[in-house]
Every structure is written in C-alpha cells, then in structure tokens.
Design a protein around this motif. Structure first.
Motif, mmCIF file in Angstrom:
data_model
loop_
_atom_site.group_PDB
_atom_site.id
_atom_site.type_symbol
_atom_site.label_atom_id
_atom_site.label_comp_id
_atom_site.label_asym_id
_atom_site.label_seq_id
_atom_site.Cartn_x
_atom_site.Cartn_y
_atom_site.Cartn_z
ATOM 1 N N ARG A 1 -25.027 -13.627 -40.779
ATOM 2 C CA ARG A 1 -26.205 -13.694 -39.761
ATOM 3 C C ARG A 1 -27.188 -14.584 -40.454
ATOM 4 O O ARG A 1 -27.140 -14.648 -41.747
ATOM 5 C CB ARG A 1 -26.803 -12.223 -39.402
ATOM 6 C CG ARG A 1 -26.011 -11.343 -38.880
ATOM 7 C CD ARG A 1 -26.607 -9.871 -38.347
ATOM 8 N NE ARG A 1 -27.058 -9.462 -39.545
ATOM 9 C CZ ARG A 1 -26.315 -8.467 -40.033
ATOM 10 N NH1 ARG A 1 -25.355 -8.100 -39.705
ATOM 11 N NH2 ARG A 1 -27.086 -8.020 -41.297
ATOM 12 N N PRO B 1 -33.750 -14.514 -39.171
ATOM 13 C CA PRO B 1 -33.811 -14.729 -37.756
ATOM 14 C C PRO B 1 -35.173 -14.648 -36.752
ATOM 15 O O PRO B 1 -35.883 -14.181 -37.632
ATOM 16 C CB PRO B 1 -32.887 -13.163 -37.378
ATOM 17 C CG PRO B 1 -33.577 -12.207 -38.510
ATOM 18 C CD PRO B 1 -33.334 -12.997 -39.612
ATOM 19 N N THR C 1 -27.305 -9.706 -31.161
ATOM 20 C CA THR C 1 -28.528 -10.183 -30.937
ATOM 21 C C THR C 1 -29.329 -10.875 -32.189
ATOM 22 O O THR C 1 -30.479 -10.791 -32.070
ATOM 23 C CB THR C 1 -29.557 -9.248 -30.337
ATOM 24 O OG1 THR C 1 -29.626 -8.020 -31.086
ATOM 25 C CG2 THR C 1 -28.924 -8.739 -28.717
ATOM 26 N N ASP C 2 -28.459 -11.354 -33.253
ATOM 27 C CA ASP C 2 -29.092 -11.885 -34.203
ATOM 28 C C ASP C 2 -29.103 -13.626 -34.039
ATOM 29 O O ASP C 2 -29.472 -14.208 -35.111
ATOM 30 C CB ASP C 2 -28.556 -11.448 -35.374
ATOM 31 C CG ASP C 2 -27.287 -11.555 -35.487
ATOM 32 O OD1 ASP C 2 -26.586 -12.259 -34.526
ATOM 33 O OD2 ASP C 2 -26.438 -11.128 -36.159
ATOM 34 N N ASP C 3 -28.672 -14.055 -33.088
ATOM 35 C CA ASP C 3 -28.726 -15.426 -32.850
ATOM 36 C C ASP C 3 -28.008 -16.360 -33.896
ATOM 37 O O ASP C 3 -28.112 -17.212 -34.445
ATOM 38 C CB ASP C 3 -30.263 -16.148 -32.947
ATOM 39 C CG ASP C 3 -30.479 -17.414 -32.092
ATOM 40 O OD1 ASP C 3 -29.445 -17.925 -31.498
ATOM 41 O OD2 ASP C 3 -31.479 -18.316 -32.360
ATOM 42 N N ARG D 1 -30.253 -13.289 -28.226
ATOM 43 C CA ARG D 1 -31.647 -13.142 -28.903
ATOM 44 C C ARG D 1 -32.546 -12.534 -28.069
ATOM 45 O O ARG D 1 -32.191 -12.704 -26.989
ATOM 46 C CB ARG D 1 -31.924 -14.441 -29.640
ATOM 47 C CG ARG D 1 -32.410 -15.593 -28.600
ATOM 48 C CD ARG D 1 -32.862 -16.979 -29.188
ATOM 49 N NE ARG D 1 -32.937 -18.079 -28.198
ATOM 50 C CZ ARG D 1 -33.972 -17.964 -27.535
ATOM 51 N NH1 ARG D 1 -35.010 -17.195 -27.570
ATOM 52 N NH2 ARG D 1 -34.029 -18.744 -26.484
ATOM 53 N N ASP E 1 -36.349 -12.758 -26.512
ATOM 54 C CA ASP E 1 -37.371 -13.516 -26.409
ATOM 55 C C ASP E 1 -38.368 -12.795 -25.432
ATOM 56 O O ASP E 1 -38.643 -12.575 -24.381
ATOM 57 C CB ASP E 1 -37.091 -14.823 -25.377
ATOM 58 C CG ASP E 1 -38.225 -15.733 -25.211
ATOM 59 O OD1 ASP E 1 -39.290 -15.625 -25.731
ATOM 60 O OD2 ASP E 1 -38.038 -16.598 -24.307
ATOM 61 N N ASP F 1 -26.377 -16.997 -24.944
ATOM 62 C CA ASP F 1 -25.810 -18.226 -25.052
ATOM 63 C C ASP F 1 -24.332 -18.026 -24.942
ATOM 64 O O ASP F 1 -23.755 -17.448 -26.104
ATOM 65 C CB ASP F 1 -26.173 -19.139 -26.178
ATOM 66 C CG ASP F 1 -26.029 -20.796 -25.918
ATOM 67 O OD1 ASP F 1 -26.752 -21.294 -25.793
ATOM 68 O OD2 ASP F 1 -24.759 -20.914 -26.555
#
Length: 271
Positions: free
Chosen positions: A38, A42, A147-149, A167, A169, A176
C-alpha cells in the motif's frame, strides 16, 4: 446466516489476510513484479467514510436491455448513444445480426465493469476501513475493492471483473478499474468493449437509503470519446430479504417461451 452475507464476509476476511501476506512479500520484490505494498502515505480522509453496508437494488431490468435504449442510463454524450469508432460500431452491428448466441452471460461468464453494477437482482455491500466488498445474487459474482489507492496489478494480467482500486473522496467512493479482458459485453444486446477499457466509478451515499452511481468509460480501441452511465441504488429494507444461490446452467432451454418457429413443437409435454 444469509447466503450473501456469509459469502461476502468470508471473501472479505480472506482478502484482508491475503493482502497482508502479499504486502509483506512485496517488500522483497523488484518494482514491476506485482501490485506492491500500500502507498506509504495514502490520501488523507478528513471524515469517516460513509457506511454503505447493506442490500441494494438498482433499476432491475437495465441489465436485460440495450443500454442505448434503456431510459436515462447513458447521460454523456447527449442522445444516449455509445461513441463507437466506425469499425467497432460495425462489429457490434454484426454481433446483433449474427452472433447473439455469443452473449457472455449465456455461457455463465461474469458481467464485467460497469455491467455488473446494473445486472438484475440485488447485491450486498460490506465494508471496513480498508476494503469494500460487493456480492451479487446474479452469477454469485463479487468484487473486493481495496480503498487505499494502491497500484494496479501488471497490465499483462486480464480478468473478467478487472482490477478495481478504490479511494474515498469525501463522502464518495471512487473506484478505478483496469485489466479487464474483452470477453464481456456492456449489456445483453451486443454492445462491446476491448481489453483497453478503463472505468472510473463514483458511489455517493445521497441519503441513508440511496446511492447515486456514475461510471465514466474510456477505451481508445473502441470509442472515439469517453462516455458516462448513471444508476440509482435503493436500499432493500425488507427484514426477511436474503440473497439466494444463483445457478447458471450453460445451454439451458426456456421451452415455455419458445415460438413455433424456434422449436415450439419440442416443448415438454405435461406428465
């Protein structure tokens, strides 16, 4: 325990355990050999992520329609038409005319993204601080979205559901998705994509019982410009609701609805 809850919970727990093992192993890997750990820092989440856990239902029959004719699904471009490149428009037309038996769900394949978000029947969301899991009645499909991009998996790997990375917002979950194969359709009417498809989804909890969904789709091999679909998911509040096990049998026959021209005389005789 409800079927959907049991399956999704096991998947979510398994994913968290495996993700931890992969994260430790990735420290010894060279760049480019896997997803990797990860991100060290983040993006900051200034407020707790909204809890979307529960059972949800969309427009129900959108997944059984042509999304170009389903009311209000395609919102960009104006007119609700997929902006195909000419050669891909011709391919889609040929599929509708000659190869509808290739429809992926007829062969029990997963629906792909974004199609899985508007298939028939309901789906369940389970989330924790690091992961959002989604499990469907239809095809027993599931998505596990960290959800940690984190980085995507290598481009050489292609999957039916692709690789989804999320992620937060603010109050919106942004997902993505890359790495999809080209074996799924966007609906059951022959609308297609290539393996270059890239989808960015936004899930916004408008109120306790409503999720606003939108997906922006780009695929330079197939479409001249990016385009967008939307959907609204309503919470299923019935206390006795449960997801059932979906059995897909390739080559099954719906004899009751066969026309005479399509073999109606072969209908099963009552016993």
């Amino acid at each position: 325990m409800k079927h959907g809850l049991a399956i999704a919970a096991v998947l979510l727990c398994s994913h968290v355990l495996v993700a931890g093992q992969l994260s430790q192993a990735s420290q010894a890997r060279q760049p480019g050999q896997g997803r990797g750990a990860r991100p060290a820092q983040p993006a900051a989440q200034t407020a707790p992520a909204p809890d979307m856990s529960g059972y949800w239902l969309g427009s129900y029959f959108v997944g059984l329609q042509n999304i170009e004719t389903a009311k209000g699904v395609i919102v960009e471009p104006a007119g609700g038409k997929i902006p195909y490149r000419p050669e891909m428009a011709a391919k889609a037309t040929d599929i509708r005319a000659n190869r509808m038996a290739d429809e992926p769900e007829l062969h029990c394949f997963m629906s792909g993204v974004p199609h899985v978000m508007y298939v028939q029947f309901g789906f369940q969301i389970i989330q924790n601080a690091r992961t959002v899991a989604m499990a469907w009645d239809f095809m027993n499909a599931f998505r596990i979205i960290p959800t940690d991009d984190r980085p995507h998996i290598p481009a050489t790997i292609s999957l039916f559901q692709g690789d989804s990375v999320g992620r937060w917002d603010g109050a919106t979950l942004v997902v993505d998705t890359t790495n999809q194969n080209d074996r799924t359709w966007l609906d059951t009417a022959g609308n297609i994509h290539s393996d270059a498809i890239h989808v960015v989804e936004r899930f916004t909890l408008a109120d306790a019982n409503t999720i606003r969904y939108e997906a922006t789709i780009e695929d330079p091999k197939t479409y001249a410009t990016p385009w967008k679909v939307t959907e609204t998911f309503r919470r299923i509040a019935a206390p006795d609701y449960e997801q059932l096990e979906f059995a897909c049998v390739e080559g099954n026959r719906d004899l009751q609805h066969y026309t005479e021209q399509a073999g109606g005389k072969a209908k099963a005789q009552p016993k």
